[in-house]
Design an enzyme around this catalytic site. Sequence first.
Site, mmCIF file in Angstrom:
data_model
loop_
_atom_site.group_PDB
_atom_site.id
_atom_site.type_symbol
_atom_site.label_atom_id
_atom_site.label_comp_id
_atom_site.label_asym_id
_atom_site.label_seq_id
_atom_site.Cartn_x
_atom_site.Cartn_y
_atom_site.Cartn_z
ATOM 1 N N CYS A 338 0.766 -1.446 -0.089
ATOM 2 C CA CYS A 338 0.079 0.142 -0.138
ATOM 3 C C CYS A 338 0.472 1.154 -0.255
ATOM 4 O O CYS A 338 1.552 1.587 -0.994
ATOM 5 C CB CYS A 338 -1.260 -0.139 1.399
ATOM 6 S SG CYS A 338 -2.121 1.177 1.364
ATOM 7 N N HIS A 458 -3.097 -5.585 0.681
ATOM 8 C CA HIS A 458 -3.284 -5.793 2.288
ATOM 9 C C HIS A 458 -3.926 -7.398 3.004
ATOM 10 O O HIS A 458 -4.502 -7.943 1.852
ATOM 11 C CB HIS A 458 -3.834 -5.285 3.695
ATOM 12 C CG HIS A 458 -3.635 -4.049 3.493
ATOM 13 N ND1 HIS A 458 -1.806 -3.475 3.950
ATOM 14 C CD2 HIS A 458 -4.167 -2.304 2.957
ATOM 15 C CE1 HIS A 458 -1.808 -1.876 3.921
ATOM 16 N NE2 HIS A 458 -3.436 -1.794 3.368
#
Length: 503
Positions: A338, A458
């Site tokens: 991310c 994630h």
Amino acid sequence: MSARCIMVLGTTSGAGKSWLTTALCRHYARQGLKVAPFKAQNMSNNARVVASSNGQGEIGSAQYFQALAAKAEPEVRMNPLLLKPEADTHSQVVLMGQVSDELTAMPWRGRSLKVWPHIAAALDALRAENDVVVIEGAGSPAEINLSSSDIVNMRVAKHCNAACLLVTDIDRGGAFAHLYGTWALLPEDERALIKGFVLNKFRGDASLLVPAPQMLQELTGVPTVATLPMWWQHGLPEEDGVFDDRSISKGAVSLTVAVIAYPRISNLDEFQPLKNIPGLKLQWVRSPSELAGLKPTDWIILPGSKATSADLAWLRAQGLDAAVAQHAGQGGAVLGVCGGLQMLGEALIDPHGIDGNAPGLGLLPLVTVFEADKTVRHTQTRFASIPTSPAGVTEVPDDPATPWTSLAGVCVSGYEIHHGQTAQHPAMAAAGNVALEVLPGGLGWCNAQGNVLGLYLHGLLEDPAALKALFGVNSPTLDAVFDGLADYIGRHFTPGLLDSLGR
């Protein structure tokens, strides 16, 4: 249906509220009861994607795991208010799973008037639908400077007449003073809700506690209902993703995974399964010297960040940018997740003033633009092929494959929480410097040598298929962890106490 409410309060942050709440959720669920967790307000950059009335939203990771322990579907009512710190004096406010710009701009005390109706409605709805609601407090209920605007501790307890347990970390010292002082600072009607004291993280001979618990009960009328021994490897992700050397897997270390710990690091709980991999050492890194001993086969992870540009500036100020680049240049494995993916690229562009402009580390030919709208969703996807022969690796000639090669063709699931949208750098692509898109839709990119991988996904290291591909092992299931927690409190609480709470 009107649920009985059991609330876990703490004398301090880190006393053990989150894991005890999780254990209680599984304890009551195993009795065949319908259970839901609740925390009115959580302050954490560890968040998960869950169901909401608007489709999908965010709650704190602790409440997500508590819902799984309760055998319930995680949803936004379980954590109606989430504060995600972006600086020491500023947090993004997420109400009922969605970012609220109005609340984010509002002063702390004025915010409580706006959010309490939402909190009370969420709690009342859960009470109406469940047999038991296990509630987690925040910080300490005796923070008397905040009592007038409290929306997370005793106001919640009084609203639902919760049976409260007050837990303290005895390993820090001063536990009996913490318990007594917390009790003494509460008004009399709030003291009456505290049904038991819990000593957490105890090491040593329990007989040496005598006569303190009895003396404390004589002073307060509240019994000490559990002394919980120190337990380092219970398997539940810590509230803030913290780990230390005492939680490293036993045995000879064959792989070191170094996680860069910048100030606004987020979603650390997704690395918890690595603590259970035999021979793997998982460590924080805050200086170049801590990377000096890494082998090319070791990993560096740039995790998520709630303030990517600011954390990237911090990384440069420490000299970690050069250390990461050196490891990558030797063919060493680098993973960005991310915000970490965004840092690996050439540039961060922020037209809406969300995160800030910054030059990237230049390890992937990508550019990230921060959009006004946040992407929040569950994702299931499949890895494409990944290069197998990283350039510059002379230290391990018998094993030219990068660690990411084994992910080729693997179907994985996880979640996304990001403002940034990342794509090929146009000028670099035109010059022939192209990143390989290893996950579709701009979710994952790899350099041509195959050793630098960046993902928006994630949860990769929580996915059983990914763990099997990367390490050839199966990590313990969360269900087994939750059952272990329930068994643990069952052994150490006063017999019958947990079942009598709230009756």
